[in-house]
Design a protein around this motif. Structure first.
Motif, mmCIF file in Angstrom:
data_model
loop_
_atom_site.group_PDB
_atom_site.id
_atom_site.type_symbol
_atom_site.label_atom_id
_atom_site.label_comp_id
_atom_site.label_asym_id
_atom_site.label_seq_id
_atom_site.Cartn_x
_atom_site.Cartn_y
_atom_site.Cartn_z
ATOM 1 N N SER A 119 0.826 -1.211 0.000
ATOM 2 C CA SER A 119 0.000 0.000 0.000
ATOM 3 C C SER A 119 0.859 1.260 0.000
ATOM 4 N N LYS A 145 -0.480 -5.166 8.088
ATOM 5 C CA LYS A 145 -0.640 -6.505 7.513
ATOM 6 C C LYS A 145 0.716 -7.143 7.245
ATOM 7 N N PHE A 185 -3.708 -5.676 14.810
ATOM 8 C CA PHE A 185 -4.533 -5.200 13.698
ATOM 9 C C PHE A 185 -4.054 -3.885 13.082
ATOM 10 N N ARG A 199 -3.543 -2.884 7.881
ATOM 11 C CA ARG A 199 -4.725 -3.745 7.806
ATOM 12 C C ARG A 199 -5.989 -2.907 7.588
ATOM 13 N N TRP A 200 -6.980 -3.510 6.980
ATOM 14 C CA TRP A 200 -8.316 -2.961 6.790
ATOM 15 C C TRP A 200 -8.363 -1.807 5.808
ATOM 16 N N VAL A 201 -7.418 -0.874 5.876
ATOM 17 C CA VAL A 201 -7.506 0.311 5.003
ATOM 18 C C VAL A 201 -6.363 0.324 3.993
#
Length: 222
Positions: A57, A144, A141, A172-174
């Motif tokens: 990312s 990642k 969390f 993570r998540w975003v």
């Protein structure tokens, strides 16, 4: 509702938020004492190129040229706790290797006030390249996976060395958000860190016990 009441309510909310913030900082600081508390997703050495180039990312590449010798640069990267002489940072500390004997599989940690990470050495070419892959983080969390790579080459000018530092990671998540757009804002900070790693003033060598993180360090000043 009077103005005084509104002001008191606002002040009360601010106080509560301040207290919660202080509590959160204490919790994060406590978690930072264990860099490998929460595992992150592993990757193979073959994945690193593609991960840095497009899959992560966030990814950034920095370069700095120095008159230090190739041996001195290598010793900085493999033996010096170069972050420990910066405010609120500690490391990197090798936890599974003796000084000068880092090998594939060796692990190291880097710690801050509220966040710390653990990495394993995935590839090493003496005085040429280090590839490190994230194995753990102190916060749950949060991240990642992540990786970094140092590459040492001859500089364009005689008797100079160029160090290329690549860093990549995915939250993570975003992770779908365009984190790479933030590179221009992060670059000055990381460029400063790289220049600090390659400063002309030598870093103090850690003692034998400090290599395994079981003794405190008093690093030299900047």
């Amino acid at each position: 509702m009077s103005t005084t009441t509104i002001v008191l309510i606002v002040l009360g909310v601010l106080v509560v938020l301040g207290v919660l913030g202080i509590i959160a900082l204490f919790v994060l600081h406590g978690l930072a004492g264990n860099p490998g508390r929460f595992a992150v997703r592993d990757m193979s050495l073959d994945d690193v190129d593609d991960y840095i180039a497009r899959k992560a990312s966030f990814a950034i590449t920095l370069q700095e040229t120095t008159p230090l010798s190739r041996r001195e640069v290598w010793e900085r990267l493999t033996e010096a706790e170069y972050l420990s002489s910066l405010p609120f940072l500690t490391g990197p500390k090798w936890i599974t290797a003796e000084s000068g004997a880092v090998a594939v599989g060796s692990k190291r940690t880097m710690s801050g006030t509220i966040l710390s990470v653990e990495q394993r050495l995935a590839a090493v070419t003496e005085r040429e390249q280090l590839v490190l892959i994230g194995t753990g983080i102190s916060l749950p969390f949060a991240i990642k996976n992540f990786a970094e790579r140092f590459t040492i080459t001859d500089g364009a000018r005689l008797n100079t060395i160029t160090v290329t530092w690549e860093i990549a990671g995915s939250p993570r998540w975003v992770g779908f958000l365009p984190w790479r757009w933030g590179v221009p804002f992060i670059r000055p900070v990381l460029a400063f860190v790289l220049r600090h790693v390659l400063r002309l003033k030598a870093f103090r060598r850690p003692k034998a016990g400090e290599l395994h993180g079981d003794a405190s360090e008093t690093p030299d000043s900047i």
